[in-house]
Design a protein around this motif. Structure first.
Motif, short mmCIF file in Angstrom:
data_model
loop_
_atom_site.label_atom_id
_atom_site.label_comp_id
_atom_site.label_asym_id
_atom_site.label_seq_id
_atom_site.Cartn_x
_atom_site.Cartn_y
_atom_site.Cartn_z
N SER A 221 61.92 15.91 -49.45
CA SER A 221 62.29 16.91 -48.45
C SER A 221 63.41 17.81 -48.98
O SER A 221 63.43 19.02 -48.72
CB SER A 221 62.75 16.23 -47.16
OG SER A 221 61.72 15.44 -46.62
N LEU A 222 64.33 17.21 -49.73
CA LEU A 222 65.43 17.98 -50.31
C LEU A 222 64.92 19.03 -51.29
O LEU A 222 65.35 20.19 -51.25
CB LEU A 222 66.41 17.03 -51.00
CG LEU A 222 67.64 17.63 -51.67
CD1 LEU A 222 68.44 18.46 -50.68
CD2 LEU A 222 68.51 16.51 -52.23
N LEU A 223 63.99 18.63 -52.15
CA LEU A 223 63.42 19.59 -53.09
C LEU A 223 62.63 20.67 -52.36
O LEU A 223 62.71 21.86 -52.71
CB LEU A 223 62.51 18.86 -54.09
CG LEU A 223 63.22 17.94 -55.08
CD1 LEU A 223 62.19 17.23 -55.96
CD2 LEU A 223 64.21 18.71 -55.94
N TYR A 228 61.97 26.19 -50.53
CA TYR A 228 61.36 27.05 -49.51
C TYR A 228 62.35 27.53 -48.44
O TYR A 228 62.13 28.56 -47.81
CB TYR A 228 60.21 26.32 -48.82
CG TYR A 228 59.02 26.10 -49.73
CD1 TYR A 228 58.14 27.14 -50.03
CD2 TYR A 228 58.77 24.85 -50.30
CE1 TYR A 228 57.05 26.94 -50.86
CE2 TYR A 228 57.68 24.64 -51.13
CZ TYR A 228 56.82 25.69 -51.41
OH TYR A 228 55.75 25.49 -52.24
N ARG A 229 63.42 26.76 -48.22
CA ARG A 229 64.39 27.13 -47.18
C ARG A 229 65.76 27.49 -47.71
O ARG A 229 66.64 27.86 -46.93
CB ARG A 229 64.53 25.96 -46.18
CG ARG A 229 63.23 25.56 -45.49
CD ARG A 229 62.72 26.67 -44.59
NE ARG A 229 61.52 26.25 -43.88
CZ ARG A 229 60.82 27.04 -43.08
NH1 ARG A 229 61.23 28.29 -42.89
NH2 ARG A 229 59.74 26.59 -42.48
N GLY A 230 65.94 27.33 -49.02
CA GLY A 230 67.22 27.70 -49.60
C GLY A 230 68.35 26.75 -49.26
O GLY A 230 69.51 27.17 -49.19
N LEU A 235 74.69 20.19 -47.13
CA LEU A 235 73.46 19.49 -46.76
C LEU A 235 72.84 18.80 -47.97
O LEU A 235 72.37 17.66 -47.87
CB LEU A 235 72.47 20.47 -46.14
CG LEU A 235 71.10 19.89 -45.73
CD1 LEU A 235 71.28 18.80 -44.69
CD2 LEU A 235 70.18 20.99 -45.23
N VAL A 236 72.85 19.47 -49.10
CA VAL A 236 72.29 18.89 -50.33
C VAL A 236 73.09 17.65 -50.73
O VAL A 236 72.52 16.61 -51.10
CB VAL A 236 72.30 19.93 -51.46
CG1 VAL A 236 71.93 19.28 -52.80
CG2 VAL A 236 71.34 21.06 -51.14
#
Length: 263
Positions: A221-223, A228-230, A235-236
């Motif tokens: 989900s992180l990748l 796609y969402r920047g 958050l990362v």
């Protein structure tokens, strides 16, 4: 072989001291004393691991033996990447982790004897799993370094401008490269577990697969979110650390309860 713990600890501490001294003096910390002391520490650490892992009666994959092996792999990898990727701020933490893992193995002895020569498929699974864990733990260290640099830049702290500190963009790029590699290895580890281990979801072991699958979903989900969402920044860092915690629970949680608490 426990006599090796003292000189190994001394060499690790010397390497950490040289690195920290260089950083405080606005230098990279790269000099012959760092490489020499770190090299001696990791060599002795490797000898110690071989003697404790490979016994006459089989392979001892006890909790702290495996933790020591992981710490050695991380130390070797981060030391090799320290100069090209400017990981000087991470090195002292890695070396201290190696010291702690060895001391715990000596202070809290336990054993978990298996025979990998009789089950080569299990050896493949364990090797890939350890590689995935190592890469994703290094990614977690990267994320913490990125968080620190972001914090110093936003508050205009003196530490934000340091010759040994990489740029925020380069850290972010390297972080996601590590996560991609780690996710591939984790995927292979999970697949090999499904294929090779008949008791992958058995009672007492199912939580390992569940925690690993949740961690896999978080990293995937992180990748996806980054591409796609920047997704960037805090958050990362949070998701990367959560993923590493889940993997730690998957790999070491039940072993800690069985080998340390129950014994």
């Amino acid at each position: 072989m426990n006599l090796l713990v003292l000189p190994t600890t001394v060499f690790y501490l010397l390497a950490a001291y040289v690195c920290i001294t260089g950083l405080l003096n606005k230098q990279s910390g790269a000099n012959k004393w760092l490489w020499l002391s770190a090299g001696c520490a990791m060599l002795l650490h490797g000898i110690w691991e071989v003697e404790h892992l490979f016994l006459a009666q089989g392979q001892d994959l006890s909790l702290f033996n495996v933790a020591g092996l992981v710490s050695l792999l991380i130390a070797l990898t981060v030391t090799a990447l320290a100069k090209p990727f400017k990981l000087w701020f991470v090195l002292p933490v890695v070396y201290l982790f190696s010291i702690v893992s060895m001391l715990l193995a000596v202070m809290i002895p336990s054993d978990y004897i298996i025979h990998l020569e009789l089950k080569p498929q299990v050896l493949i699974h364990i090797s890939v799993a350890l590689a995935a864990f190592t890469v994703l733990m290094i990614a977690s260290l990267y994320s913490l370094q990125m968080a620190y640099l972001d914090w110093t830049l936003k508050r205009h702290k003196p530490g934000a401008i340091h010759p040994a500190m990489p740029s925020l963009m380069s850290i972010e790029k390297q972080l996601f490269t590590l996560i991609r590699v780690g996710l591939v290895l984790l995927s292979i580890s999970l697949l090999s577990g499904f294929v090779f281990l008949t008791d992958f979801f058995a009672h007492g072991r199912g939580h390992k697969a569940i925690f690993s699958l949740i961690a896999w979903f978080i990293y995937a989900s992180l990748l996806w979110g980054h591409h796609y969402r920047g997704w960037r920044g805090k958050l990362v860092v949070i998701l990367t650390v959560i993923g590493s915690i889940l993997l730690s629970l998957a790999y070491f949680g039940s072993r800690f309860v069985k080998e340390i608490i129950l014994n």
